[in-house]
Motif scaffolding. Structure first.
Motif, PDB file in Angstrom:
ATOM      1  N   ALA A   1       0.808  -1.220   0.000  1.00 38.69           N
ATOM      2  CA  ALA A   1       0.000   0.000   0.000  1.00 38.69           C
ATOM      3  C   ALA A   1       0.835   1.262   0.000  1.00 38.69           C
ATOM      4  CB  ALA A   1      -0.937  -0.001   1.208  1.00 38.69           C
ATOM      5  N   VAL A   2       2.020   1.213   0.618  1.00 40.03           N
ATOM      6  CA  VAL A   2       2.883   2.391   0.722  1.00 40.03           C
ATOM      7  C   VAL A   2       4.142   2.143  -0.096  1.00 40.03           C
ATOM      8  CG1 VAL A   2       4.121   3.934   2.286  1.00 40.03           C
ATOM      9  CG2 VAL A   2       1.975   2.869   3.023  1.00 40.03           C
ATOM     10  N   THR A   3       4.333   2.976  -1.107  1.00 40.93           N
ATOM     11  CA  THR A   3       5.448   2.841  -2.039  1.00 40.93           C
ATOM     12  C   THR A   3       6.198   4.169  -2.123  1.00 40.93           C
ATOM     13  OG1 THR A   3       4.393   3.612  -4.087  1.00 40.93           O
ATOM     14  CG2 THR A   3       3.873   1.354  -3.367  1.00 40.93           C
ATOM     15  N   PRO A   4       7.308   4.219  -2.837  1.00 48.24           N
ATOM     16  CA  PRO A   4       8.009   5.496  -2.997  1.00 48.24           C
ATOM     17  C   PRO A   4       7.160   6.586  -3.651  1.00 48.24           C
ATOM     18  CG  PRO A   4       9.478   3.684  -3.558  1.00 48.24           C
ATOM     19  CD  PRO A   4       8.111   3.096  -3.354  1.00 48.24           C
ATOM     20  N   ARG A   5       6.058   6.209  -4.292  1.00 49.97           N
ATOM     21  CA  ARG A   5       5.184   7.210  -4.933  1.00 49.97           C
ATOM     22  C   ARG A   5       4.064   7.692  -4.013  1.00 49.97           C
ATOM     23  NH1 ARG A   5       2.262   5.385  -9.345  1.00 49.97           N
ATOM     24  NH2 ARG A   5       1.994   7.571  -9.909  1.00 49.97           N
ATOM     25  N   THR A   6       3.986   7.137  -2.800  1.00 48.65           N
ATOM     26  CA  THR A   6       2.929   7.538  -1.865  1.00 48.65           C
ATOM     27  C   THR A   6       3.189   8.957  -1.368  1.00 48.65           C
ATOM     28  OG1 THR A   6       2.643   5.236  -1.168  1.00 48.65           O
ATOM     29  CG2 THR A   6       1.728   6.948   0.270  1.00 48.65           C
ATOM     30  N   ARG A   7       2.163   9.786  -1.424  1.00 48.75           N
ATOM     31  CA  ARG A   7       2.264  11.172  -0.964  1.00 48.75           C
ATOM     32  C   ARG A   7       1.425  11.429   0.285  1.00 48.75           C
ATOM     33  NH1 ARG A   7       5.876  10.422  -3.333  1.00 48.75           N
ATOM     34  NH2 ARG A   7       6.574  11.169  -5.371  1.00 48.75           N
ATOM     35  N   LEU A   8       0.504  10.530   0.582  1.00 52.11           N
ATOM     36  CA  LEU A   8      -0.391  10.715   1.727  1.00 52.11           C
ATOM     37  C   LEU A   8      -0.796   9.357   2.256  1.00 52.11           C
ATOM     38  CD1 LEU A   8      -2.274  12.592   3.473  1.00 52.11           C
ATOM     39  CD2 LEU A   8      -4.005  12.268   1.696  1.00 52.11           C
ATOM     40  N   LEU A   9      -0.712   9.185   3.599  1.00 50.05           N
ATOM     41  CA  LEU A   9      -1.169   7.964   4.263  1.00 50.05           C
ATOM     42  C   LEU A   9      -2.151   8.370   5.352  1.00 50.05           C
ATOM     43  CD1 LEU A   9       1.007   4.975   5.444  1.00 50.05           C
ATOM     44  CD2 LEU A   9      -0.879   5.812   6.800  1.00 50.05           C
ATOM     45  N   THR A  10      -3.347   7.782   5.325  1.00 49.05           N
ATOM     46  CA  THR A  10      -4.376   8.125   6.305  1.00 49.05           C
ATOM     47  C   THR A  10      -4.788   6.880   7.083  1.00 49.05           C
ATOM     48  OG1 THR A  10      -6.341   7.713   4.920  1.00 49.05           O
ATOM     49  CG2 THR A  10      -5.210   9.819   4.638  1.00 49.05           C
ATOM     50  N   PHE A  11      -5.099   7.059   8.359  1.00 51.39           N
ATOM     51  CA  PHE A  11      -5.460   5.902   9.189  1.00 51.39           C
ATOM     52  C   PHE A  11      -6.202   6.395  10.432  1.00 51.39           C
ATOM     53  CE2 PHE A  11      -1.316   7.374  10.537  1.00 51.39           C
ATOM     54  CZ  PHE A  11      -1.372   7.338  11.926  1.00 51.39           C
ATOM     55  N   PRO A  12      -6.909   5.489  11.133  1.00 50.59           N
ATOM     56  CA  PRO A  12      -7.593   5.857  12.369  1.00 50.59           C
ATOM     57  C   PRO A  12      -6.743   5.514  13.592  1.00 50.59           C
ATOM     58  CG  PRO A  12      -8.364   3.712  11.696  1.00 50.59           C
ATOM     59  CD  PRO A  12      -7.290   4.119  10.698  1.00 50.59           C
ATOM     60  N   LEU A  13      -6.963   6.240  14.669  1.00 48.64           N
ATOM     61  CA  LEU A  13      -6.390   5.821  15.953  1.00 48.64           C
ATOM     62  C   LEU A  13      -7.166   4.640  16.502  1.00 48.64           C
ATOM     63  CD1 LEU A  13      -4.490   6.175  18.359  1.00 48.64           C
ATOM     64  CD2 LEU A  13      -6.047   7.908  19.248  1.00 48.64           C
ATOM     65  N   ALA A  14      -8.466   4.625  16.245  1.00 51.20           N
ATOM     66  CA  ALA A  14      -9.314   3.506  16.667  1.00 51.20           C
ATOM     67  C   ALA A  14     -10.527   3.462  15.750  1.00 51.20           C
ATOM     68  CB  ALA A  14      -9.753   3.655  18.123  1.00 51.20           C
TER      69      ALA A  14
END
Length: 391
Positions: free
Chosen positions: A155-168
């Protein structure tokens, strides 16, 4: 650390005093409002019913109110006051931020989202991808409702510019460890956005210590009024160009606040932050809620007609539970429980991706039962009795 007395806590919440027969396990959708938050809202409406920038006392009080709010939310969320932005809700703030990220994704980069998120931390980024031609990649969810970190590398590669996730997870109660996600994002040079709306009533949030660029939360989920808060790296905010009217400030967090803010809501939200920082405190809340979760899970395990979706242990979760009955539709379950004075929601609660991933989206979703620190053991038992009444 002293334990919490639920009866003493409940006296701080006028709605609970007014409705002693009701068990408000609808808390993940919005908690009841603290007495001092209600008082602060009224005081702001009476003594600070003005806008900022005036030469008269009421306007000065509004300015002081906002300065204190930024300071207290900075302490609560581990972020600089200069990066605290107030808005009507998390969803609006997230869409607002997404528009300011168009330029960063315009070269056709990638966005990584999780299948554990509320849609407020998915839809703005899907729209961003559609506008910019970016590709969305997904961090998957395991069968027991946890993030599948084996899918992180894809899911995360050198082309990733944004990563979103929840705390819970607002649907399953699953707590997420930010560390591996932040590490992957840093290696890729990507920004990180964390949705702490569900986590903030239960867990400590420290944006800087976690290494996260942007954190969202909603005070109405932790005993305040309906409002949203964005806590961000001030340097990041300064580097972006938000949508705004021309007379708005060109620097500082106010340039991100479109139109006149709800100063009454900011006052009430600050009182809720004071409560978590100075009175109830999240360490005491966590210990109390862990005991509630264990009691509920033990009781649910004794009821074979019910299925729990999400982590089966009190460890690594909030006291929020998604359950389904073997034969009874979730909406009918919620209706029966309401008849027994137990308030719950049924459906997907805007958590489209986890419900789809677990095969529940097209089956009516699940019943969500959520405890907070103003519940006690007797409330857990009343909820279990209401489950028994379903059949």
């Amino acid at each position: 650390m002293t334990t919490l007395d639920p009866s003493a806590v409940r006296r701080r919440f006028p709605a609970l005093v007014a409705q002693p027969e009701v068990v408000h396990t609808c808390a993940p959708g919005g908690t009841q409002i603290l007495d001092t938050a209600l008082d602060a809202m009224r005081d702001a409406a009476v003594q600070a019913n003005a806008n900022q920038g005036g030469a008269f006392p009421a306007s000065a009080r509004v300015g002081a109110l906002c300065d204190r709010a930024k300071d207290r939310f900075g302490q609560l969320l581990g972020s600089e006051p200069e990066g605290i932005v107030f808005g009507p809700n998390m969803t609006t703030l997230a869409f607002h931020l997404s528009h300011a990220l168009d330029e960063r994704l315009a070269t056709g980069g990638q966005i990584a989202c999780t299948r554990l998120d509320h849609d407020a931390n998915v839809a703005p980024w899907l729209d961003l991808a559609e506008r910019t031609g970016a590709t969305v990649r997904w961090i998957d969810v395991t069968a027991d409702g946890r993030l599948d970190l084996d899918t992180l590398a894809d899911a995360v590669t050198p082309r990733t510019r944004l990563l979103t996730f929840p705390l819970a997870s607002n649907a399953l109660g699953t707590v997420v460890d930010p560390a591996p996600l932040v590490a992957a994002a840093r290696e890729a040079g990507a920004l990180t956005v964390m949705d702490a709306v569900h986590g903030a009533p239960h867990l400590p949030v420290d944006r800087r210590a976690m290494g996260v660029d942007v954190v969202f939360c909603s005070p109405y989920k932790f005993f305040g009024p309906h409002a949203g808060v964005m806590a961000a790296d001030p340097e990041l905010l300064a580097s972006l160009t938000p949508d705004k009217v021309r007379p708005s400030p060109d620097t500082g967090p106010e340039r991100w606040q479109t139109g006149t803010a709800s100063f009454e809501a900011i006052a009430g939200a600050t009182a809720a932050a004071d409560y978590l920082l100075d009175e109830a405190t999240l360490d005491r809340i966590g210990a109390h809620e862990h005991a509630l979760a264990e009691r509920f899970l033990t009781g649910l395990d004794e009821r074979p007609d019910w299925t729990l979706h999400g982590p089966a242990s009190a460890e690594g979760r909030t006291p929020t539970f998604a359950v389904t009955h073997r034969t009874v539709d979730p909406q009918r379950v919620a209706q029966v429980m309401a008849e027994h004075h137990v308030n719950v929601y049924a459906g997907h609660y805007y958590a489209v991706e986890p419900m789809r991933r677990l095969g529940l989206l097209d089956a009516g979703g699940a019943v969500r039962i959520g405890f907070v620190h103003y519940h006690g053991p007797a409330d857990v038992d009343l909820v279990l009795a209401a489950l028994d009444a379903v059949g």
